[in-house]
Design a protein around this motif. Sequence first.
Motif, PDB file in Angstrom:
ATOM      1  N   LEU A  13       0.812  -1.210   0.203  1.00 42.63           N
ATOM      2  CA  LEU A  13       0.012  -0.203   0.106  1.00 42.63           C
ATOM      3  C   LEU A  13       1.004   1.225  -0.287  1.00 42.63           C
ATOM      4  O   LEU A  13       1.982   1.177   0.926  1.00 42.63           O
ATOM      5  CB  LEU A  13      -0.939   0.190   1.320  1.00 42.63           C
ATOM      6  CG  LEU A  13      -1.472   1.253   1.255  1.00 42.63           C
ATOM      7  CD1 LEU A  13      -2.584   1.460   0.342  1.00 42.63           C
ATOM      8  CD2 LEU A  13      -1.953   1.737   2.587  1.00 42.63           C
ATOM      9  N   ALA A  14       0.570   1.956  -0.857  1.00 43.13           N
ATOM     10  CA  ALA A  14       1.557   3.061  -1.328  1.00 43.13           C
ATOM     11  C   ALA A  14       1.937   3.654   0.140  1.00 43.13           C
ATOM     12  O   ALA A  14       1.082   3.721   0.967  1.00 43.13           O
ATOM     13  CB  ALA A  14       0.887   3.922  -2.035  1.00 43.13           C
ATOM     14  N   ASP A  15       2.760   4.485   0.102  1.00 44.76           N
ATOM     15  CA  ASP A  15       2.990   5.596   1.314  1.00 44.76           C
ATOM     16  C   ASP A  15       2.157   6.502   1.373  1.00 44.76           C
ATOM     17  O   ASP A  15       1.427   6.874   0.394  1.00 44.76           O
ATOM     18  CB  ASP A  15       4.413   6.266   1.043  1.00 44.76           C
ATOM     19  CG  ASP A  15       4.363   6.845  -0.239  1.00 44.76           C
ATOM     20  OD1 ASP A  15       5.161   7.951  -0.415  1.00 44.76           O
ATOM     21  OD2 ASP A  15       4.107   6.130  -1.211  1.00 44.76           O
ATOM     22  N   ALA A  18       1.799   9.786  -0.751  1.00 47.10           N
ATOM     23  CA  ALA A  18       1.560   9.486  -2.105  1.00 47.10           C
ATOM     24  C   ALA A  18      -0.007   9.419  -2.254  1.00 47.10           C
ATOM     25  O   ALA A  18      -0.821  10.302  -2.979  1.00 47.10           O
ATOM     26  CB  ALA A  18       2.028   8.202  -2.946  1.00 47.10           C
ATOM     27  N   VAL A  19      -0.519   8.660  -1.278  1.00 45.77           N
ATOM     28  CA  VAL A  19      -2.022   8.634  -1.325  1.00 45.77           C
ATOM     29  C   VAL A  19      -2.676  10.318  -1.011  1.00 45.77           C
ATOM     30  O   VAL A  19      -3.699  10.683  -1.575  1.00 45.77           O
ATOM     31  CB  VAL A  19      -2.684   7.603  -0.195  1.00 45.77           C
ATOM     32  CG1 VAL A  19      -4.280   7.774   0.024  1.00 45.77           C
ATOM     33  CG2 VAL A  19      -2.396   6.152  -0.409  1.00 45.77           C
ATOM     34  N   ALA A  22      -2.481  12.064  -3.931  1.00 48.12           N
ATOM     35  CA  ALA A  22      -3.450  11.826  -5.097  1.00 48.12           C
ATOM     36  C   ALA A  22      -4.694  12.165  -4.729  1.00 48.12           C
ATOM     37  O   ALA A  22      -5.424  12.604  -5.715  1.00 48.12           O
ATOM     38  CB  ALA A  22      -3.231  10.220  -5.290  1.00 48.12           C
TER      39      ALA A  22
ATOM     40  N   GLU B 122      -1.159   7.873 -11.487  1.00 47.74           N
ATOM     41  CA  GLU B 122      -0.708   8.400 -10.290  1.00 47.74           C
ATOM     42  C   GLU B 122      -1.677   7.497  -9.209  1.00 47.74           C
ATOM     43  O   GLU B 122      -1.000   7.082  -7.999  1.00 47.74           O
ATOM     44  CB  GLU B 122      -1.275   9.905 -10.186  1.00 47.74           C
ATOM     45  CG  GLU B 122      -1.065  10.427  -8.923  1.00 47.74           C
ATOM     46  CD  GLU B 122      -1.624  11.840  -8.962  1.00 47.74           C
ATOM     47  OE1 GLU B 122      -1.141  12.693  -7.998  1.00 47.74           O
ATOM     48  OE2 GLU B 122      -2.484  12.283  -9.557  1.00 47.74           O
ATOM     49  N   LEU B 123      -2.900   7.368  -9.276  1.00 49.78           N
ATOM     50  CA  LEU B 123      -3.784   6.690  -8.433  1.00 49.78           C
ATOM     51  C   LEU B 123      -3.383   5.128  -8.297  1.00 49.78           C
ATOM     52  O   LEU B 123      -3.114   4.695  -7.047  1.00 49.78           O
ATOM     53  CB  LEU B 123      -5.172   6.598  -8.858  1.00 49.78           C
ATOM     54  CG  LEU B 123      -5.814   8.142  -8.582  1.00 49.78           C
ATOM     55  CD1 LEU B 123      -7.270   7.986  -9.266  1.00 49.78           C
ATOM     56  CD2 LEU B 123      -6.012   8.106  -7.090  1.00 49.78           C
ATOM     57  N   GLU B 125      -0.312   3.957  -8.852  1.00 53.07           N
ATOM     58  CA  GLU B 125       0.751   3.967  -7.839  1.00 53.07           C
ATOM     59  C   GLU B 125       0.332   4.340  -6.452  1.00 53.07           C
ATOM     60  O   GLU B 125       1.051   3.555  -5.462  1.00 53.07           O
ATOM     61  CB  GLU B 125       1.776   4.868  -8.296  1.00 53.07           C
ATOM     62  CG  GLU B 125       2.790   4.415  -9.532  1.00 53.07           C
ATOM     63  CD  GLU B 125       3.626   5.221 -10.367  1.00 53.07           C
ATOM     64  OE1 GLU B 125       3.742   6.615  -9.850  1.00 53.07           O
ATOM     65  OE2 GLU B 125       3.936   4.719 -11.322  1.00 53.07           O
ATOM     66  N   ALA B 126      -0.217   5.476  -6.169  1.00 57.60           N
ATOM     67  CA  ALA B 126      -0.446   5.639  -4.842  1.00 57.60           C
ATOM     68  C   ALA B 126      -1.214   4.448  -3.964  1.00 57.60           C
ATOM     69  O   ALA B 126      -0.909   4.358  -2.952  1.00 57.60           O
ATOM     70  CB  ALA B 126      -1.372   6.866  -4.598  1.00 57.60           C
TER      71      ALA B 126
END
Lengths: 282, 331
Positions: A13-15, A18-19, A22, B122-123, B125-126
């Motif tokens: 799960l991305a950092d 980044a979430v 986004a 982007e999403l 990756e996130a």
Amino acid sequence: MSAEPTTTTPEPLADETAVRKAISATPRPPRASATSAALTFGWRGMLKVKHVPEQLLDVTITPVMFVLMFTYLFGGAIAGSTGEYLQYILPGILVMSVLFTTVYSGVALNTDLTRGVVDRFRSLPIWKPAPLVGSLLGDSVRYLIAGTVIIVLGVILGFRPGAGVGGVIAALALVVVFAFGLSWVFTTLGLLLRSPNAVMNAGFMGIFPLTFLSNVFVDPDTLPAGLEAFVNVNPISILADASRGLMEGNAAASDIVIVLAVAAGLTAVFAPLTTHLYRSKA
Amino acid sequence: MTTQSTLAIEATELVKTFGETRAVDGVDLAVRGGSVYGVLGPNGAGKTTTIRMLATLLRPDSGSARVLGHDVVTEADAVRGVVSLTGQLASVDEDLTGRENLILVGRLLGVGRAEAKARATELLEAFGLADAAAKLVKNYSGGMRRRLDIAASIVVTPQLMFLDEPTTGLDPRSRNQVWDIIRALVASGTTILLCTQYLEEADQLCDGIAVIDQGKVIAEGTPGQLKASVGSGALHVRLLDPEQRPEAERTLARELVSVHLEPDPAALSAPCADTDKAARAVAELTRSGIGIASFTLGQPSLDEVFLALTGHPAEEDPLARTDAIEEEQAA
Ligand SMILES: Nc1ncnc2c1ncn2[C@@H]1O[C@H](COP(=O)(O)OP(=O)(O)OP(=O)(O)O)[C@@H](O)[C@H]1O
Ligand SMILES: [Mg+2]
């Protein structure tokens, strides 16, 4: 309490940052236009053909079988020679296979409804009929493919259209336009009936007799009078006549007008009905 | 009028019936902007039906609701323009890839072609989906599907988001991932209406909770208030030796009056809010030579809240039903 073993996640799960980035990124764009929304749904239809090519097999193999079966099995008996019969029947088979394909539009819509994605479509601020119009636009491409397969096979077997490529394209276009109108009937069915199978059965129960009680396979002059009268007013006969005419270069303008009018009429009645049912479906 | 601008969702007397079933039977909700509001209830309580009315997918039979100031019936299109929905069945297209799903939603929301692609990247990756971007969604795991679903809901950041049971069926790790995403969304200012069957989930994420059962709100408040409304809490004791339970019961009864025997033959509990009293009671047990495996004094769990409010435990219904079905099949 504090010793929860939560945040060591091997699955990426991305950092958090980044979430967060986004999430905060986007100002709301102006709404999609009706055309753009419909075309986007058409694109979705194309992607499905790409990812689920089996769908295309349905619409290509069946017509191929029809051409071969009717030409070689019945050709000699009905028209005296297979070559002559092919010349008569090919435009008719084109009509039949494309119209049969329209039933699948209703089946596909019914299948879609059982999936959660429809909820997303219905909760988006888009032109209401866009998902339906778009899917049918996508389906029209499948109709084109089915039609092209028939014609190519016909030419290989010896079919020679008098009006050449232009005539064939005009005939194919007319058939696809009519199919677009007719498919609204099946999308309505698709929303009224409970299961994809029920749609399939009801659809073919309607389209099958209508096709066989047309001039697709036999010249109506050979039929009993009552039947002949019905066959002559059957829109499928008129469509078959028109496409034969376009391919030969001797189409009656009145046939073309009637076909277009019927397509427009079906769309005018069943498109709003489908849209209404699609929106109000619980 | 001031309340209208601060309330993100305001529902009054919502009713929806399906034939004989009163799926939603007079639900009132008031959700503050920027908060996470939980609708908590067992299977068939009416959670999904409520959310579908608020998300303009279902028309209420009666009652009214405003979402971010727009009426869900007369201004449905305006509502659709500011909310997004993550339905109970994942609202993504199984026959497309993850990336295509996000581009599709972006394009439908009016995002330009190039930008929709960039946003999808982007999403993905996130949300830890970059590796699966080109895979068909039907091959995704439940957790990946949920994350994609939520990603699709924020291609354009909504002001309000409906989440219908976002973690049902997920393993604990995937569930934590989804929770993290929800927390990040809240931090960015999105209001969230969350339906759940999991008491822990509501407790973890929500500022306010409405407990619903059979189409009616049966309790409403913060997680703390709900617990408090049910009772002050209880002392739970687990003994080393079940044989000693009768003696332990007598001893506890002297200090705490009403003692309850748990289904676990080694466990008993007694309502109690006073830490001093609880400590004395436990000390008394030790003095009488009764071995204690563990003891806790705490606020009631939301499970207990549910039991107290409805007379049946939250998870009992569906399980009971499955058991019944299995028995039938066995017979
Ligand atoms: N379209 C429908 N037609 C008929 N009955 C329905 C329909 N949708 C819901 N119901 C009934 O309404 C009641 C409430 O259903 P709803 O889906 O809102 O419950 P829920 O709280 O979301 O349950 P779950 O936790 O199982 O998702 C149930 O008894 C259900 O059977
Ligand atoms: Mg539900």
